[in-house]
Every structure is written in structure tokens, then in C-alpha cells.
Design an enzyme around this catalytic site. Structure first.
Site, mmCIF file in Angstrom:
data_model
loop_
_atom_site.group_PDB
_atom_site.id
_atom_site.type_symbol
_atom_site.label_atom_id
_atom_site.label_comp_id
_atom_site.label_asym_id
_atom_site.label_seq_id
_atom_site.Cartn_x
_atom_site.Cartn_y
_atom_site.Cartn_z
ATOM 1 N N ASP A 52 -16.062 23.112 -14.198
ATOM 2 C CA ASP A 52 -15.619 21.920 -13.591
ATOM 3 C C ASP A 52 -15.791 21.869 -11.852
ATOM 4 O O ASP A 52 -15.167 22.978 -11.476
ATOM 5 C CB ASP A 52 -13.970 21.913 -13.881
ATOM 6 C CG ASP A 52 -13.340 20.691 -13.035
ATOM 7 O OD1 ASP A 52 -13.816 19.823 -12.626
ATOM 8 O OD2 ASP A 52 -12.207 20.770 -13.080
ATOM 9 N N ASP A 54 -15.124 20.219 -8.676
ATOM 10 C CA ASP A 54 -14.441 19.294 -8.374
ATOM 11 C C ASP A 54 -14.501 19.427 -6.672
ATOM 12 O O ASP A 54 -14.133 20.195 -6.277
ATOM 13 C CB ASP A 54 -12.894 19.225 -8.826
ATOM 14 C CG ASP A 54 -12.446 18.095 -8.770
ATOM 15 O OD1 ASP A 54 -11.905 17.418 -9.714
ATOM 16 O OD2 ASP A 54 -12.110 17.780 -7.596
ATOM 17 N N ASP A 276 -12.655 25.663 -9.710
ATOM 18 C CA ASP A 276 -11.505 25.706 -10.633
ATOM 19 C C ASP A 276 -12.013 26.607 -11.888
ATOM 20 O O ASP A 276 -12.729 25.950 -12.923
ATOM 21 C CB ASP A 276 -11.112 24.479 -11.029
ATOM 22 C CG ASP A 276 -9.763 24.546 -12.029
ATOM 23 O OD1 ASP A 276 -9.297 25.734 -12.217
ATOM 24 O OD2 ASP A 276 -9.294 23.696 -12.371
#
Ligand SMILES: [Zn+2]
Ligand SMILES: [Zn+2]
Length: 369
Positions: A52, A54, A276
Site C-alpha cells: 500500500d 499512500d 504502511d
């Protein structure tokens, strides 16, 4: 939250969505023998390898301009970082509203490009086994769905994460070594893995780095300026190969400077530590279902067909037509080819996707025509 569902067909999925009308829909990246049972009884078979990336977790200068906060007590709403205390009423409880823009998503994209390079060249995962998804908001997900990765346990996944973050990396075990009173020997740009990666980083820093970057590496400003001045000769002598010993002699590079040069090269080559990583190490992770709407934006979470040409503010648009919205406060933003706002306390008629974004972000409400 409605969890522990096993859905057998597309029709069943659509029926459930129609009945529940959820704001966000996730699926498990894990494979289970009995997915509808309680956690302990599901019997884990494996899970996809998922990253992920982000923009929430990447430092970008745009955030101070487009993120917003609102005081829970007096309703004061302003842009920028949330203060510790409301300047109007002195209370300390706020509602934060994050926004997103081209700069945020460009930053996330750059990290995904790095990640693909790691997975392809260091881990030997063919590019056709990687799939990139736009989250519908501030980032991208990268999925690997092959048999080889499915059985990896959490500690094995953690090793992969540490590798792409460059954690615990010691360049002196990566082809760089120095015997006492002997010239330094180092890796070259075409070397595999981290060796080549930090050789490329150092090559770039020496031949293209700014004075600031060179000083950060541990050179004095005077020496940094000399390196910049002598670049044509360095380039001529190096002919694409880093002459470690020659460089060390000419610029009196100390061991401590080597350490910080390498640190900088690693920092530039690695994914940011703020990524993350729990998403990757958790073998029971829920992740947004592609082709559903992101409840924070109204944009589609979707597979990215071509990362080079993908436009996160055009390709994921799900709504047509125009709508009128009463906007409380919103920063300037782009949707499709149009830039809207900034808005303060006004009725605006905008394309439906822009109106939906304002509603989902909680900065506007529908206006009855
Ligand atoms: Zn207040
Ligand atoms: Zn931004």
C-alpha cells in the site's frame, strides 16, 4: 462493519451491495478453506503479497496548502496543518479533512515505480504478475498473486519490507570495502540488487547532486563546490565507472563521509520508511475491492491499465452530468480537465464527480433544485 462473508458469484455480490449500500467495500487478500466461518475456523491457505503506497505517508509540500481542519466546538475551518489549540475558542478537539492533488499522487507513483523495480529486478517477480490498483484516494496498491508468494508467512514478508526500505543495510557488506592503508573498492552501477542501486545513487549524487546535497553527504561547502567545478573531468575519467579510490584521494573522503554518502544513496534508493508496511506483513489483510467507489472521494478504486498514462483525476470518474452543491470550504482541486475552487460558503454547479467529491469529503451538501 459486515464481515466474514463468502460470496460465490457476481450476482450475489451485487445483491449484497444493493441491500447494504456500504460506503466502502473491502475483500480479504487471504485465501481460506472456509471463508464464511469465524476467524479461528477459516483455515488459512495463503495470501497475496500486497503493498500500500499512500501519499498520506509521504512528505509532500502540498499538504499544508490543501489539508483542512475544523474546530469541533466553534466550527472555525481553516487550511493547513491542524493546530494544537483553536485560535478562536481555545478548544483542542478537531475534525481533520485531508485532501489530495496531482503532487500527492505523483509522489505515490514515484514510490510505486521504485517498488516495481525492486520486485522485478531484486526478487525476480515478472512484471506481468504484478497488478497496480488506484485506491480511489491518495495512493496505489500493488498486488502479487502468484503461488510463490502465497505461502509466505509474516516474518518472510517483513524481510521483503525491510529490503525495499533499505533497513539494516550495511554498504560495507555490499561490495564496498577498504583494507587499512589501501584504496577503497566499491560496486558499480550495473551490479545487481542494492549494490547497483547505491552505486547508481552515488554516481548521480557526485555528478548531478546540488551543493546542498553534497554538504548533506558530509563534504564541506568548499569541497562540495570543488566537486561541482571538477565534474567535467570526473565524468571524463570515470567513463561510466565509479573510480572509488581516485575519488577518495582527490577529495580526501574520510570513512565517516563514506558512511554518510552511502546513507544518502540508500535513502534515495529505498522506499520511504513511512510506507504502511503492516498491509504487506499482515496475512489476513482487508483491502479495497477494485471497481467499487471510495467513500472518501466517490472515485473508483480500479486496476491501472497503463501506469505511464493513468490520470487519477480522470480515469476513475464514475458519474456523469452536473450537480449543484452548497460548499462550506474547499481548496482548489482538479477533476477531469477542469480545475475548481477554492470555494467558501457558496452554491456551485459542477460536474457530478466534483460534486460527489465535495459531498464525500464532508465540505458540501446537496442543493435542491
Ligand atoms: Zn474553536
Ligand atoms: Zn497534494
Amino acid at each position: 462493519m459486515t464481515r466474514h462473508k463468502a460470496i460465490a458469484s457476481h450476482e450475489e455480490l451485487v445483491d449484497i451491495i444493493r441491500a447494504l449500500v456500504p460506503s466502502d467495500i473491502y475483500y480479504s487478500t487471504a485465501y481460506y478453506a472456509r471463508p464464511a466461518e469465524e476467524m479461528e475456523r477459516k483455515s488459512w491457505l495463503g495470501s497475496d503479497l500486497v503493498f500500500d503506497v499512500d501519499a498520506d505517508h509521504i512528505e509532500t509540500s502540498c499538504k499544508a496548502a490543501h489539508d483542512m481542519w475544523r474546530c469541533n466546538s466553534c466550527g472555525l475551518t481553516k487550511r493547513g496543518n491542524c493546530p494544537a489549540q483553536c485560535p478562536n475558542c481555545g478548544k483542542t478537539k478537531f475534525e481533520e479533512r485531508t485532501w489530495f492533488c496531482d503532487e500527492c499522487l505523483k509522489a505515490a507513483k514515484n514510490e510505486v515505480v521504485k517498488l516495481v523495480d525492486f520486485l522485478r529486478n531484486d526478487f525476480g517477480i515478472p512484471e506481468q504478475d504484478m497488478r497496480i490498483f488506484f485506491s480511489g484516494h491518495r495512493g496505489y496498491h500493488l498486488h502479487v498473486r502468484t503461488e510463490e508468494v502465497r505461502k509466505l508467512d509474516e516474518s518472510q514478508r517483513k524481510e521483503i519490507v525491510d529490503y525495499v526500505l533499505g533497513l539494516g543495510l550495511d554498504a560495507f557488506y555490499q561490495g564496498l570495502y577498504k583494507k587499512p592503508r589501501d584504496a577503497i573498492v566499491g560496486p558499480q552501477r550495473e551490479d545487481p540488487g542494492w549494490r547497483g542501486r547505491f552505486a547508481r545513487g552515488i554516481y548521480r549524487l557526485v555528478l548531478e547532486g546540488t551543493e546542498d546535497e553534497l554538504v548533506k553527504m558530509g563534504f564541506t561547502p568548499r569541497l562540495a563546490r570543488r566537486i561541482i567545478r571538477e565534474r567535467p573531468q570526473i565524468q571524463e575519467e570515470w567513463r561510466g565507472k565509479i573510480l572509488w579510490g581516485e575519488f577518495e584521494d582527490r577529495f580526501h573522503v574520510k570513512d565517516t563521509t563514506w558512511r554518510s554518502i552511502i546513507e544518502q544513496a540508500v535513502l534515495k534508493g529505498a522506499l520511504p520508511a513511512e510506507i504502511d508496511t503492516v498491509v504487506t506483513t499482515d496475512t489476513h489483510r482487508l483491502i479495497r475491492l477494485p471497481e467499487t467507489l471510495n467513500g472518501k472521494t466517490g472515485l473508483r478504486a480500479m486496476a491501472v491499465p497503463n501506469f505511464d498514462t493513468f490520470d487519477p483525476f480522470t480515469d476513475p470518474i464514475a458519474f456523469e452530468g452536473e450537480e449543484t452543491v452548497r460548499v462550506i470550504e474547499a481548496p482548489a482541486f482538479r477533476m477531469g480537465k477542469t480545475t475548481y475552487g477554492p470555494y467558501t460558503e457558496e452554491d456551485v454547479t459542477v460536474q457530478a464527480a466534483a460534486a460527489m467529491l465535495l459531498l464525500c469529503k464532508g465540505v458540501g451538501r446537496p442543493v435542491q433544485k
